[in-house]
Scaffold this motif. Structure first.
Motif, mmCIF file in Angstrom:
data_model
loop_
_atom_site.group_PDB
_atom_site.id
_atom_site.type_symbol
_atom_site.label_atom_id
_atom_site.label_comp_id
_atom_site.label_asym_id
_atom_site.label_seq_id
_atom_site.Cartn_x
_atom_site.Cartn_y
_atom_site.Cartn_z
ATOM 1 N N UNK A 28 -10.467 8.684 13.607
ATOM 2 C CA UNK A 28 -10.505 9.777 12.642
ATOM 3 C C UNK A 28 -9.149 9.966 11.960
ATOM 4 N N UNK A 29 -8.109 9.976 12.762
ATOM 5 C CA UNK A 29 -6.768 10.180 12.221
ATOM 6 C C UNK A 29 -6.365 9.032 11.303
ATOM 7 N N UNK A 30 -6.665 7.835 11.778
ATOM 8 C CA UNK A 30 -6.310 6.648 11.020
ATOM 9 C C UNK A 30 -6.925 6.673 9.622
ATOM 10 N N UNK A 31 -8.151 7.118 9.571
ATOM 11 C CA UNK A 31 -8.836 7.166 8.287
ATOM 12 C C UNK A 31 -8.241 8.234 7.373
ATOM 13 N N UNK A 32 -7.892 9.357 7.958
ATOM 14 C CA UNK A 32 -7.234 10.412 7.185
ATOM 15 C C UNK A 32 -5.918 9.895 6.618
ATOM 16 N N UNK A 33 -5.216 9.147 7.448
ATOM 17 C CA UNK A 33 -3.931 8.611 7.022
ATOM 18 C C UNK A 33 -4.102 7.661 5.843
ATOM 19 N N UNK A 34 -5.124 6.831 5.951
ATOM 20 C CA UNK A 34 -5.416 5.886 4.868
ATOM 21 C C UNK A 34 -5.752 6.629 3.583
ATOM 22 N N UNK A 35 -6.532 7.676 3.717
ATOM 23 C CA UNK A 35 -6.862 8.474 2.540
ATOM 24 C C UNK A 35 -5.613 9.095 1.937
ATOM 25 N N UNK A 36 -4.761 9.570 2.808
ATOM 26 C CA UNK A 36 -3.552 10.220 2.315
ATOM 27 C C UNK A 36 -2.630 9.224 1.621
ATOM 28 N N UNK A 38 -3.463 6.572 0.084
ATOM 29 C CA UNK A 38 -4.031 6.124 -1.187
ATOM 30 C C UNK A 38 -4.443 7.271 -2.101
ATOM 31 N N UNK A 39 -3.913 8.445 -1.829
ATOM 32 C CA UNK A 39 -4.277 9.608 -2.639
ATOM 33 C C UNK A 39 -5.787 9.771 -2.733
ATOM 34 N N UNK A 40 -6.450 9.555 -1.614
ATOM 35 C CA UNK A 40 -7.916 9.693 -1.516
ATOM 36 C C UNK A 40 -8.697 8.746 -2.415
ATOM 37 N N UNK A 41 -8.017 7.727 -2.918
ATOM 38 C CA UNK A 41 -8.740 6.762 -3.737
ATOM 39 C C UNK A 41 -9.499 5.772 -2.861
ATOM 40 N N UNK B 93 -7.775 -4.257 -14.812
ATOM 41 C CA UNK B 93 -7.046 -3.003 -14.581
ATOM 42 C C UNK B 93 -7.208 -2.546 -13.137
ATOM 43 N N UNK B 94 -8.460 -2.595 -12.678
ATOM 44 C CA UNK B 94 -8.730 -2.198 -11.293
ATOM 45 C C UNK B 94 -7.913 -3.039 -10.320
ATOM 46 N N UNK B 95 -7.851 -4.315 -10.592
ATOM 47 C CA UNK B 95 -7.139 -5.232 -9.712
ATOM 48 C C UNK B 95 -5.691 -4.788 -9.516
ATOM 49 N N UNK B 96 -5.048 -4.404 -10.595
ATOM 50 C CA UNK B 96 -3.652 -3.989 -10.482
ATOM 51 C C UNK B 96 -3.511 -2.738 -9.617
ATOM 52 N N UNK B 97 -4.488 -1.870 -9.716
ATOM 53 C CA UNK B 97 -4.454 -0.673 -8.886
ATOM 54 C C UNK B 97 -4.723 -0.998 -7.420
ATOM 55 N N UNK B 98 -5.757 -1.807 -7.229
ATOM 56 C CA UNK B 98 -6.152 -2.160 -5.866
ATOM 57 C C UNK B 98 -5.031 -2.905 -5.153
ATOM 58 N N UNK B 99 -4.372 -3.771 -5.899
ATOM 59 C CA UNK B 99 -3.252 -4.541 -5.373
ATOM 60 C C UNK B 99 -2.187 -3.604 -4.802
ATOM 61 N N UNK B 100 -1.810 -2.630 -5.593
ATOM 62 C CA UNK B 100 -0.801 -1.671 -5.155
ATOM 63 C C UNK B 100 -1.288 -0.896 -3.931
ATOM 64 N N UNK B 101 -2.571 -0.574 -3.975
ATOM 65 C CA UNK B 101 -3.147 0.190 -2.877
ATOM 66 C C UNK B 101 -3.070 -0.588 -1.566
ATOM 67 N N UNK B 119 5.334 8.494 2.873
ATOM 68 C CA UNK B 119 4.998 9.043 1.568
ATOM 69 C C UNK B 119 4.814 7.870 0.632
ATOM 70 N N UNK B 120 3.912 8.036 -0.302
ATOM 71 C CA UNK B 120 3.711 6.952 -1.246
ATOM 72 C C UNK B 120 4.536 7.242 -2.487
ATOM 73 N N UNK B 121 5.659 6.555 -2.575
ATOM 74 C CA UNK B 121 6.588 6.895 -3.647
ATOM 75 C C UNK B 121 6.257 6.225 -4.972
ATOM 76 N N UNK B 122 5.563 5.094 -4.876
ATOM 77 C CA UNK B 122 5.342 4.353 -6.116
ATOM 78 C C UNK B 122 4.155 4.834 -6.945
ATOM 79 N N UNK B 123 3.573 5.897 -6.542
ATOM 80 C CA UNK B 123 2.468 6.423 -7.340
ATOM 81 C C UNK B 123 2.867 7.707 -8.002
#
Lengths: 123, 123
Positions: A28-36, A38-41, B93-101, B119-123
């Motif tokens: 559960x935590x791991x998934x939350x972390x992943x969401x965080x 990736x900005x929930x993307x 376009x999606x690819x470039x986003x997914x890559x970063x993700x 923290x995700x600084x590059x976004x």
DNA sequence: TCATACTACCTCGCCTGTCAATGTATATAA
DNA sequence: TTATATACATTGACAGGCGAGGTAGTATGA
């Protein structure tokens, strides 16, 4: 048409390993972390996540143990093994190569017109 | 364990579209081109290639016609449609986003220790 | 002329990973 | 007590990749 999970597909396991490098965690935590991160993307669907855990544990890339919470829902924690760390490192290197490869397949090679036919200059 | 085709999975169609942008082509040639671009590190398996063609044509992203070779094996050429071009652009376009993700999920975020939590600084 | 290799296309059926749906159980806040 | 959040787990359908097999024409050299 482009389903993100199809792109991620080969990397769910590696993503999990990458996160576990930073310390033991549970689903559960791991998934939350992943969401965080990736900005929930992006999120791993639960079914995907837990089947991935099974797969990884079966192959000794991670090991699990039950947390000793005396309150709240029980948690199954996962630890990355040495074998898992090795795999992570390999896959990370592969990723950088694959990334470039897909880039070169998707994008115009620079200097179009300068040379009559496509050439891969960055390799 | 890391199977490249799983990573490519979501992108075989886009790779084909990308190549067809540069002009009509047929299966065999297209695959040779892909091999050449990737220094033979990658190829689409024939079964994969031809099923992808079917899929793409069914959805009107490409159209096909028989070449008029009067010598050698017959060739089925493919043309990218306007719809296919649009899809290509979107997926690129999606690819470039997914890559970063994926990068951010696989790699340490910079400045570890500077901030206590990732923290995700590059976004 | 026969074997081999290359070009070029196609299909069947298996395998694997994803995920919707569903279920379990605990804790807390409205 | 109803809803929501935490937390884990399984089943069965689905889709894409691909090994294995096939067809057919051309070319080459032994």
């Amino acid at each position: 048409m482009l389903v993100i999970s199809d792109v991620i597909r080969g990397y769910t396991d590696t993503i999990i390993l990458a996160q576990l490098r930073e310390g033991d965690s549970y689903g559960y935590e791991l998934n939350k972390r992943i969401q965080s991160i990736t900005d929930s993307e992006f999120e791993l669907k639960e079914a995907t996540l837990y089947t991935a855990f099974r797969r990884l544990e079966d192959d000794a890339y991670i090991i699990s143990y039950w947390g000793d919470e005396n309150v709240g829902a029980r948690r199954r924690y996962y630890t990355i093994t040495e074998k898992g760390l090795e795999l992570y490192r390999e896959n990370l290197q592969d990723w950088d190569k694959i990334k470039d490869m897909i880039d070169s397949l998707l994008k115009d090679v620079c200097c179009k017109g300068w040379l009559s036919r496509p050439l891969l200059l960055q390799r």
